[in-house]
Write an enzyme that holds these catalytic residues in place. Structure first.
Site, mmCIF file in Angstrom:
data_model
loop_
_atom_site.group_PDB
_atom_site.id
_atom_site.type_symbol
_atom_site.label_atom_id
_atom_site.label_comp_id
_atom_site.label_asym_id
_atom_site.label_seq_id
_atom_site.Cartn_x
_atom_site.Cartn_y
_atom_site.Cartn_z
ATOM 1 C CG ASP A 57 -2.068 -1.011 1.031
ATOM 2 O OD1 ASP A 57 -2.036 -1.765 0.054
ATOM 3 O OD2 ASP A 57 -2.969 -1.048 1.883
ATOM 4 C CG ASP A 111 -1.520 -2.509 4.931
ATOM 5 O OD1 ASP A 111 -0.598 -2.734 5.722
ATOM 6 O OD2 ASP A 111 -1.893 -1.366 4.650
ATOM 7 C CD GLU A 164 -5.191 1.627 2.581
ATOM 8 O OE1 GLU A 164 -4.069 2.185 2.528
ATOM 9 O OE2 GLU A 164 -5.402 0.599 3.241
ATOM 10 C CB SER A 221 -3.757 4.415 5.129
ATOM 11 O OG SER A 221 -2.686 3.890 5.873
#
EC number: 4.2.1.9
Length: 573
Positions: free
Chosen positions: A87, A129, A450, A476
């Site tokens: 991410d 993640d 995000e 996030s």
């Protein structure tokens, strides 16, 4: 070898037992296995290791050490790899559309490798993640004896005599855009924030889901907060390999461990640590694999009665290394159990209950990271569920570290994150606004991006709690400020968020759990009649396929019917 195994009821019999499997065995002989080794249970060791980011760079080495543990326990280890989308690198551009989709690809690829090769057990290593829930989803889907291992967090960076994480770098970008610091400060921080291997150090999504792994019972006690560079990780990897053989012996499976009560325990850990709002997306998706009804509103219900007690970034002071040194997730659960906040009779991968594991822990009153649940940081959780006329299917906000829990203001509407970020950089967001970013949901994005680049830039400009930001996308775990995500129904499905116009008044109350669009229903009916669905730019490939199949965020943004629809289970083939 510590056990002798009868393979007559194990999946690997289909590739290793009987004269008709001679061709299959020939492949194993080609890899140097002996007749005795082929007769053992086969254990898949799934690694999300790669060179994409520091979150994943130690995973293959840990998985290789796990092989030794499986061998010591009497099994035959078979390592394979799956993908990740990291991410921090995908953030702030079109690449983030791939992030949540990767969770499904990870779960699917692990499932297919285990199914195709008939493995009897699974140990999964993940660092970034989506690879954590993706790996655990595969375990629940397959339901073979399994252990989840987190690769560990990065150590904090140091800048001007203080600990920093990558979120500080995202925020200094906004500070620089506001003319509040020189470019040299950005350069110095970007070089200092990430000093080596491991996942982001704050209580962002990776560490949140690592805590979930222990709380829900799929990880060995106090294994997941150990930083990636510590040699203790080698011992954990080996122990997981040994213990998965014990689980195979006793036929203890993920669905025996991850009951509805275990999911409530996991949700409480998310709230108690001020964890990522993504926990409310991944827990329903994991439950879905097991055929358990557990959606955003169930998660939010658990949040309501959970105190916020772990002082972790981004809302607090400390990082994962500090949490580990304070005693880890089990130290946190020790005080929660004492206050009746956890179900202690849930089974874990130790073969003992959560309560039995916690009994081995002695509360440390001298550490500073984890508050006693009797005297919490705040009496209710660091994460809150919302519902109202703007979000009939719910929404979620992280309130850990926030001073303002109510916000009412005029909407400033954007149809994608890029336009919002451009407005933030141009200082074109008025104080008191409710920024709306829509068409970023699971289907409408597609991929439910995000918004850390945007929220961090706002925070860096000093606007973190001077505006509110709502989206049908995600945030996030590193996001802070008055930021509300997972608004449903999403804009692509014609939810109320699709009908908002600039200047509409939106009222948010994170204490009452409400989020309302203050527009007359007659006017909304006119707008609804004029609304038309939008066509995304993604009309082929993985993102198109995802958009065709994905369900709503409040149910976990899942793409298949789940465990409740099963007519057979892989573990029983």
């Amino acid at each position: 070898m510590t056990h002798q195994f009868d393979k007559s009821r194990l999946p690997s019999r289909h590739v290793s037992v009987g004269p008709e499997r001679a061709p299959h065995r020939s492949y194993y002989y080609a890899m140097g296995l002996t007749e005795e080794e082929i007769a053992r249970p086969f254990v898949g060791i799934a690694s999300a290791g790669n060179d994409s980011a520091p979150c994943n760079t130690t995973l293959d080495a840990q998985a290789d050490i796990c092989r030794d543990g499986v061998n010591a326990g009497g099994g035959m280890p078979r390592r394979f790899n799956t993908i990740t989308v990291t991410d921090g690198i995908a953030m702030g551009h079109q690449g983030m559309k791939a992030s949540l989709v990767s969770r499904e690809v990870i779960a699917d690829s692990v499932e297919l490798s285990v199914r195709g090769h008939c493995y009897d057990g699974l140990v999964g290593f993940a660092g970034c993640d989506k690879s954590l829930p993706g790996m655990m989803m595969a375990m629940l889907r397959l339901n073979v004896p399994s252990i989840f291992v987190y690769g560990g967090s990065i150590l904090p960076g140091r800048y001007q005599d203080r600990d920093i994480t990558v979120v500080d770098v995202f925020e200094v970008v906004g500070k620089y855009a506001a003319g509040a610091c020189p470019l040299s400060e950005v350069t110095e921080m970007e070089k200092a924030a990430c000093p080596g291997h491991g996942a982001c150090g704050g209580q962002f999504t990776a560490n949140t889901m690592a805590c979930v792994g222990e709380a829900i019972g799929l990880s060995l006690p106090n294994s997941n907060m150990v930083p990636a560079p510590y040699t203790t990780r080698d011992q954990i990897a080996h122990a997981a390999g040994v213990q998965v053989m014990e689980l195979i012996t006793r036929n203890i499976r993920p669905r025996d461990i991850c009951t509805r009560e275990a999911f409530i325990n996991a949700a409480r850990i998310v709230a108690a640590t001020g964890g990522s709002t993504n926990g409310a997306l991944h827990l329903p998706a994991m439950a879905h694999e097991a055929g358990i009804e557990f959606d955003l509103f169930d998660v939010a219900e658990a949040f309501k009665s959970t105190p916020y007690i772990a002082d972790l970034k981004p809302g607090g002071k400390y990082v994962a290394k500090d949490m580990y040194e304070a005693g880890g997730v089990y130290m946190l659960m020790k005080t929660m159990m004492a206050e009746g906040l956890l179900f202690g009779d849930c089974m874990t991968v130790t073969g003992k209950t959560l309560g039995e594991n916690i009994e081995q822990v002695t509360w440390n009153p001298d550490q500073k990271v984890i508050y006693d649940a009797k005297t919490p940081i705040t009496p209710t959780g660091g994460v809150v569920g919302l519902r109202g006329s703007l979000a009939p299917d719910g929404a979620i906000v992280k309130v850990a570290g926030m001073h303002r829990l109510q916000f009412t203001g005029p909407a400033r509407v954007f149809d994608c994150e890029e336009d919002t970020f451009a407005a933030v950089e141009a200082r074109d967001i008025a104080e008191g606004s409710v920024v709306v970013i829509r068409y970023e949901g699971p289907k409408g994005g597609p991929g439910m991006r995000e918004m850390l680049s945007t929220t961090a830039a706002l925070y860096g400009q000093g606007m973190g709690e001077k505006v509110a930001l709502i989206t049908d996308g995600r945030f996030s775990g590193a996001t802070r400020g008055f930021c509300i995500g997972h608004v449903g129904p999403e804009a692509a499905d014609g939810g109320p968020i699709a009908l908002v116009r600039d200047g509409d008044i939106i009222a948010i109350d994170a204490e009452a759990g409400t989020i309302d669009l203050q527009v007359d229903e007659t006017e909304l009916a006119v707008r609804r009649a004029a609304w038309e669905p939008r066509r995304t730019d993604y009309q082929s490939g993985a993102l198109w396929r995802y958009a065709q199949n994905v369900g709503p965020a409040w149910r976990g943004a899942v793409t298949h019917p789940g465990g409740a629809a099963e007519t057979h289970m892989y573990a029983d083939i």
